[in-house]
Design an enzyme around this catalytic site. Structure first.
Site, mmCIF file in Angstrom:
data_model
loop_
_atom_site.group_PDB
_atom_site.id
_atom_site.type_symbol
_atom_site.label_atom_id
_atom_site.label_comp_id
_atom_site.label_asym_id
_atom_site.label_seq_id
_atom_site.Cartn_x
_atom_site.Cartn_y
_atom_site.Cartn_z
ATOM 1 C CD GLN A 12 1.543 -2.765 -12.960
ATOM 2 O OE1 GLN A 12 1.052 -3.695 -12.647
ATOM 3 N NE2 GLN A 12 1.053 -1.769 -13.591
ATOM 4 C CG ASP A 32 11.593 -10.486 -7.696
ATOM 5 O OD1 ASP A 32 11.458 -11.702 -8.316
ATOM 6 O OD2 ASP A 32 10.565 -9.677 -7.888
ATOM 7 C CE1 TYR A 138 -3.515 -11.014 -6.469
ATOM 8 C CE2 TYR A 138 -5.668 -10.030 -7.400
ATOM 9 C CZ TYR A 138 -4.428 -9.891 -6.880
ATOM 10 O OH TYR A 138 -3.817 -8.763 -6.729
HETATM 11 N N1 LIG Z 1 -0.789 -4.792 -10.517
HETATM 12 C C1 LIG Z 1 -1.974 -4.458 -10.304
HETATM 13 O O1 LIG Z 1 -2.653 -3.969 -10.998
HETATM 14 C C2 LIG Z 1 -2.313 -4.707 -8.873
HETATM 15 C C3 LIG Z 1 -3.664 -4.472 -8.338
HETATM 16 C C4 LIG Z 1 -4.005 -4.890 -7.262
HETATM 17 C C5 LIG Z 1 -3.258 -5.569 -6.208
HETATM 18 N N2 LIG Z 1 -1.972 -5.722 -6.578
HETATM 19 C C6 LIG Z 1 -1.132 -6.167 -5.736
HETATM 20 O O2 LIG Z 1 0.175 -5.380 -5.533
HETATM 21 C C7 LIG Z 1 1.343 -6.311 -5.164
HETATM 22 C C8 LIG Z 1 2.321 -6.344 -6.217
HETATM 23 O O3 LIG Z 1 1.613 -6.545 -7.607
HETATM 24 P P1 LIG Z 1 2.587 -6.226 -8.715
HETATM 25 O O4 LIG Z 1 1.639 -6.093 -9.958
HETATM 26 O O5 LIG Z 1 3.994 -5.454 -8.571
HETATM 27 O O6 LIG Z 1 2.709 -8.008 -9.122
HETATM 28 P P2 LIG Z 1 4.117 -8.642 -10.352
HETATM 29 O O7 LIG Z 1 3.594 -9.861 -10.590
HETATM 30 O O8 LIG Z 1 4.242 -7.487 -11.187
HETATM 31 O O9 LIG Z 1 5.395 -8.616 -9.345
HETATM 32 C C9 LIG Z 1 5.339 -9.633 -8.381
HETATM 33 C C10 LIG Z 1 6.829 -10.053 -8.215
HETATM 34 O O10 LIG Z 1 7.115 -11.112 -7.239
HETATM 35 C C11 LIG Z 1 7.995 -11.937 -7.471
HETATM 36 N N3 LIG Z 1 7.679 -13.596 -6.980
HETATM 37 C C12 LIG Z 1 7.025 -14.317 -7.138
HETATM 38 N N4 LIG Z 1 6.899 -15.151 -6.464
HETATM 39 C C13 LIG Z 1 7.989 -15.077 -5.602
HETATM 40 C C14 LIG Z 1 8.643 -15.610 -4.552
HETATM 41 N N5 LIG Z 1 8.040 -16.945 -4.136
HETATM 42 N N6 LIG Z 1 9.657 -15.290 -3.839
HETATM 43 C C15 LIG Z 1 9.995 -13.863 -4.002
HETATM 44 N N7 LIG Z 1 9.525 -13.316 -5.113
HETATM 45 C C16 LIG Z 1 8.637 -13.660 -5.764
HETATM 46 C C17 LIG Z 1 8.022 -12.235 -9.092
HETATM 47 O O11 LIG Z 1 9.334 -12.447 -9.639
HETATM 48 C C18 LIG Z 1 7.662 -10.558 -9.238
HETATM 49 O O12 LIG Z 1 8.847 -9.814 -9.579
HETATM 50 C C19 LIG Z 1 0.803 -7.936 -5.120
HETATM 51 O O13 LIG Z 1 0.517 -8.282 -3.824
HETATM 52 C C20 LIG Z 1 -0.442 -7.726 -5.846
HETATM 53 O O14 LIG Z 1 -1.573 -8.562 -5.376
HETATM 54 C C21 LIG Z 1 -1.193 -5.399 -7.947
#
Ligand SMILES: NC(=O)c1ccc[n+]([C@@H]2O[C@H](COP(=O)([O-])OP(=O)(O)OC[C@H]3O[C@@H](n4cnc5c(N)ncnc54)[C@H](O)[C@@H]3O)[C@@H](O)[C@H]2O)c1
Length: 304
Positions: A12, A32, A138
């Site tokens: 995202q 990714d 988490y």
């Molecule tokens: N989206 C939110 O609302 C939110 C809120 C707070 C914090 N965050 C943090 O922001 C960051 C990004 O969140 P997001 O929403 O984009 O997450 P997401 O789940 O949309 O994306 C995570 C990506 O990581 C990839 N991935 C998973 N395992 C992997 C691996 N072993 N090696 C390489 N890639 C791998 C997945 O394929 C995915 O594309 C995270 O650290 C999350 O904790 C997000």
């Protein structure tokens, strides 16, 4: 010149960072474990962040000097397999830290989350550094990550910068299994004229942020002078707070004829341990943070 590696780049947040940097003409290497879309505007390499040698090789090959490490298993998905969640969230961060120190990476951006707090914090308005007892794997991994960031800055001078993001609202890219995903799901249901069953109860107030603010906050923090940063763990940031009922009413008041049912599931318990409002005044003071998108402006963007 910045040469940026983004891990978890197809998630995202990652896709939005790719667009932001690519539009500015900054070199980005997206990585990714899934296949990229055909129109990805930057270089892409398949890389599992648990494979330290592979990531290290890519950092050297592309002369990377800045890393946005976005890989994580999010809150709701994490509870389904806590062992795997810890492994992905923590082992990957350790790998990035080690690679960064060995390759003299200038700056690392690593997002934390409002999941770090827990019911020992004053959840009506969480301060920057209250007593914390995260109740999801988490949140536990994010709090541990914050401590690692502070440790490696203090002992090794590694410049890791971090934000405690609230729920991020975007529509171009779908959310990845978090507790605030209902916002995007309800908005998409309204646009698609379909009914929606919400997994949180009507009154659950949680902090949110529009995606443009989420990207902007990271850029502002990454551009700040380190000497102005008084926090070496992770900074509180927020946009606005909202309940599912308030969202439903606003959507209806804009002419969308949506039917919403409320059937809370296991995610309700997670939400109950999360803050309703976030005090981000230290971010204002240290690096000039303020959000551009409140609730109305976010809806204007998403629904129009
Ligand atoms: N989206 C939110 O609302 C939110 C809120 C707070 C914090 N965050 C943090 O922001 C960051 C990004 O969140 P997001 O929403 O984009 O997450 P997401 O789940 O949309 O994306 C995570 C990506 O990581 C990839 N991935 C998973 N395992 C992997 C691996 N072993 N090696 C390489 N890639 C791998 C997945 O394929 C995915 O594309 C995270 O650290 C999350 O904790 C997000």
């Amino acid at each position: 010149m910045e040469k940026i590696l983004i891990t978890g780049a197809l998630g995202q947040l990652g896709q939005e960072f790719i667009n932001y940097f690519s539009n500015k003409g900054v070199f980005v290497l997206a990585t990714d474990v899934k296949d990229p879309p055909k129109d990805l505007p930057c270089l892409f390499e398949f890389a599992d962040v648990l494979n330290k040698n592979r990531v290290d090789l890519l950092v050297k090959k592309h002369k990377i000097n800045t890393i946005y490490h976005l890989v994580a298993i999010l809150s709701a998905n994490g509870e389904k397999n806590p062992y795997n969640s810890w492994k992905i969230n923590m082992e990957s961060f350790q790998n990035i830290i080690e690679i960064s120190i060995n390759n003299k990476i200038q700056k690392v951006f690593w997002p934390s989350s409002i999941a770090v707090f827990g019911t020992e914090s004053n959840l009506d308005l969480v301060s920057q550094n209250p007593s914390m007892n995260p109740e999801t794997i988490y949140g536990v991994s994010k709090l541990a990550g914050e401590k690692l960031a502070s440790y490696y800055f203090g002992k090794f001078g590694l410049d890791i910068r971090s934000l405690r993001y609230p729920g991020i609202i975007s529509t171009k890219t779908l959310p990845g299994g978090g507790t605030t995903d209902y916002v995007i799901e309800m908005l998409n249901s309204a646009k698609n004229k379909s009914d929606y069953t919400c997994f949180l109860n009507k009154k659950t107030r949680l902090p949110m942020m529009y995606i443009d603010d989420a990207v902007n906050a990271a850029i502002m923090l990454m551009s700040a002078e380190r000497k102005n940063l008084s926090i070496s763990t992770s900074y509180n940031v927020t946009g606005f707070s909202v309940t599912p009922a308030e969202l439903e009413n606003k959507i209806k008041s804009r002419g969308f004829n949506i039917k919403v049912k409320y059937e809370p599931d296991f995610r309700q318990e997670i939400a109950n341990s999360w803050p309703k409002e976030v005090d981000d005044s230290i971010s204002h003071k240290d690096w000039g943070w303020s959000c551009d998108f409140g609730f109305e402006r976010t809806l204007n963007k998403v629904l129009n």
